[in-house]
Write an enzyme that holds these catalytic residues in place. Structure first.
Site, mmCIF file in Angstrom:
data_model
loop_
_atom_site.group_PDB
_atom_site.id
_atom_site.type_symbol
_atom_site.label_atom_id
_atom_site.label_comp_id
_atom_site.label_asym_id
_atom_site.label_seq_id
_atom_site.Cartn_x
_atom_site.Cartn_y
_atom_site.Cartn_z
ATOM 1 N N SER A 145 -4.692 -2.483 0.342
ATOM 2 C CA SER A 145 -3.595 -3.415 0.960
ATOM 3 C C SER A 145 -4.581 -4.169 2.225
ATOM 4 O O SER A 145 -5.880 -3.903 2.577
ATOM 5 C CB SER A 145 -3.136 -2.314 1.962
ATOM 6 N N TYR A 159 -3.065 5.282 7.494
ATOM 7 C CA TYR A 159 -2.707 4.224 6.093
ATOM 8 C C TYR A 159 -4.211 3.159 6.052
ATOM 9 O O TYR A 159 -4.506 2.985 5.079
ATOM 10 C CB TYR A 159 -1.627 3.480 6.347
HETATM 11 P P1 NAD Z 1 6.590 2.570 -3.555
HETATM 12 O O1 NAD Z 1 6.637 3.534 -2.430
HETATM 13 O O2 NAD Z 1 7.778 2.118 -4.202
HETATM 14 O O3 NAD Z 1 5.679 3.324 -4.719
HETATM 15 C C1 NAD Z 1 4.646 4.166 -4.485
HETATM 16 C C2 NAD Z 1 4.608 5.358 -5.538
HETATM 17 O O4 NAD Z 1 3.678 6.061 -5.582
HETATM 18 C C3 NAD Z 1 6.244 5.896 -5.768
HETATM 19 O O5 NAD Z 1 6.307 5.724 -7.103
HETATM 20 C C4 NAD Z 1 5.785 7.442 -5.242
HETATM 21 O O6 NAD Z 1 6.806 8.135 -5.736
HETATM 22 C C5 NAD Z 1 4.202 7.671 -5.551
HETATM 23 N N1 NAD Z 1 3.694 8.520 -4.878
HETATM 24 C C6 NAD Z 1 3.547 8.749 -3.570
HETATM 25 N N2 NAD Z 1 2.698 9.815 -3.133
HETATM 26 C C7 NAD Z 1 2.263 10.447 -4.570
HETATM 27 C C8 NAD Z 1 1.650 11.474 -4.705
HETATM 28 N N3 NAD Z 1 1.065 12.412 -3.867
HETATM 29 N N4 NAD Z 1 1.436 11.741 -6.287
HETATM 30 C C9 NAD Z 1 1.911 10.981 -7.164
HETATM 31 N N5 NAD Z 1 2.699 9.698 -6.723
HETATM 32 C C10 NAD Z 1 2.979 9.592 -5.505
HETATM 33 O O7 NAD Z 1 5.700 1.353 -2.923
HETATM 34 P P2 NAD Z 1 4.665 0.243 -3.385
HETATM 35 O O8 NAD Z 1 4.731 -0.666 -2.481
HETATM 36 O O9 NAD Z 1 5.275 0.109 -4.797
HETATM 37 O O10 NAD Z 1 3.438 0.901 -3.366
HETATM 38 C C11 NAD Z 1 2.571 0.969 -4.517
HETATM 39 C C12 NAD Z 1 1.044 0.650 -3.822
HETATM 40 O O11 NAD Z 1 0.850 -0.342 -3.361
HETATM 41 C C13 NAD Z 1 0.788 1.809 -2.817
HETATM 42 O O12 NAD Z 1 -0.587 2.355 -2.971
HETATM 43 C C14 NAD Z 1 0.720 0.813 -1.584
HETATM 44 O O13 NAD Z 1 -0.047 1.522 -0.418
HETATM 45 C C15 NAD Z 1 0.381 -0.351 -2.038
HETATM 46 N N6 NAD Z 1 0.758 -1.653 -1.329
HETATM 47 C C16 NAD Z 1 1.861 -1.926 -1.323
HETATM 48 C C17 NAD Z 1 2.227 -2.874 -0.432
HETATM 49 C C18 NAD Z 1 3.749 -3.637 -0.370
HETATM 50 O O14 NAD Z 1 3.875 -4.563 0.287
HETATM 51 N N7 NAD Z 1 4.651 -3.148 -1.340
HETATM 52 C C19 NAD Z 1 1.450 -3.744 0.204
HETATM 53 C C20 NAD Z 1 -0.053 -3.142 0.267
HETATM 54 C C21 NAD Z 1 -0.249 -2.137 -0.358
#
Ligand code: NAD
Length: 253
Positions: A145, A159
């Site tokens: 991130s 985080y």
């Molecule tokens: P999201 O919450 O929609 O997706 C996260 C997914 O991880 C979900 O499907 C959740 O059920 C799964 N998950 C969480 N804990 C888990 C566990 N213990 N075991 C198995 N699965 C688990 O959010 P997102 O934004 O799609 O996030 C995806 C990745 O991208 C994450 O690592 C997040 O930190 C990273 N990220 C997202 C953004 C953003 O702006 N959306 C920015 C930077 C980084």
């Protein structure tokens, strides 16, 4: 061979964690569009089945494994499922993640530990399980991130630490595995993308952050997926140990 052929994933198998919502669903669908078969891992069985149906509608094969990535057994089971169904695992997208925002003096130890358990330990356990079977030409991508590199107005020590750590882990595994095993290991640092995670942010938070994003907007899921496919495929064949920001330029400000 045309340059676009380098992005094709025919005959490869990609394992995507957190494939039940958000960027994980988009990554799974994009990898399927690039002709990979899929192993999908997350905790919510029903949602995983929906992603599986989307992958199959794109003409690819898919198996699902329900489990928590912070349990090392989940990695073992996911790799076993991939080996049993397809005989190989070529790509790992360590995408499962959780985010919290607690002022440090009020953060409970278990809240801090849970974020590290899922985002850092879970990514490492999955990489270990995949690294044991992956053949030369394979690729691991840790989803970090921008918060691994900068702050953004919310108290997010857990985080931010976990997301910086998965970049360091990618760098270290790249040195361990690229020369010896032919496995490239990289990271992607997304900026702001709509998902279940960002839906939990305080009202108006992302809009308030836009002055720090030269592109002046949130990212589109396909812009994230394109980076995943680049690093997963032979197109990214000379990239290892790097972290690619996909952030509309936020890390430049
Ligand atoms: P999201 O919450 O929609 O997706 C996260 C997914 O991880 C979900 O499907 C959740 O059920 C799964 N998950 C969480 N804990 C888990 C566990 N213990 N075991 C198995 N699965 C688990 O959010 P997102 O934004 O799609 O996030 C995806 C990745 O991208 C994450 O690592 C997040 O930190 C990273 N990220 C997202 C953004 C953003 O702006 N959306 C920015 C930077 C980084």
């Amino acid at each position: 061979m045309s340059i676009l052929d380098l992005f094709q994933l025919n005959g490869r198998v990609a394992l995507v964690t957190g494939a039940s919502s958000g960027l994980g669903v988009s990554a799974a669908e994009g990898l399927a569009e690039a002709s990979a078969d899929l192993v999908l891992v997350a905790r919510r069985a029903e949602k995983l089945e929906a992603t599986k149906a989307a992958v199959e509608a794109l003409g690819r094969e898919c198996v699902v494994v329900t489990g928590d990535v912070s349990d090392p057994e989940t990695g073992t089971r996911a790799v076993e499922a991939g080996m049993e169904a397809f005989g190989r695992v070529d790509i790992l997208v360590n995408n499962a993640g959780i985010g919290t925002a607690h002022p440090a003096t009020r953060e409970a130890p278990e809240d801090f530990e849970q974020v590290i358990d899922v985002n850092l330990n879970g990514s490492y356990f999955m990489a270990q399980a995949c690294g044991r079977v992956m053949q030369p030409g394979s690729s691991i991508i840790n989803i970090s991130s921008i918060l691994g590199f900068t702050t953004a107005g919310l108290p997010q020590s857990a985080y931010a630490s976990s997301k910086a750590a998965v970049v360091a882990m990618a760098r270290d595994l790249a040195v361990q595995w690229t020369g010896r095993k032919g496995i490239r290991v990289n990271a992607i640092a997304p900026g702001f993308f709509e998902s279940e995670m960002t839906a939990q942010y305080p009202e108006g938070y992302i809009e308030k952050m836009m002055h720090r994003v030269p592109a002046g907007r949130k990212g589109k899921h396909e812009e994230f997926v394109a980076a995943v496919i680049f690093l997963a495929s032979d197109a990214g064949g000379y990239c290892t140990g790097i972290c690619l920001p996909v952030d509309g330029g936020m890390l430049t400000t």
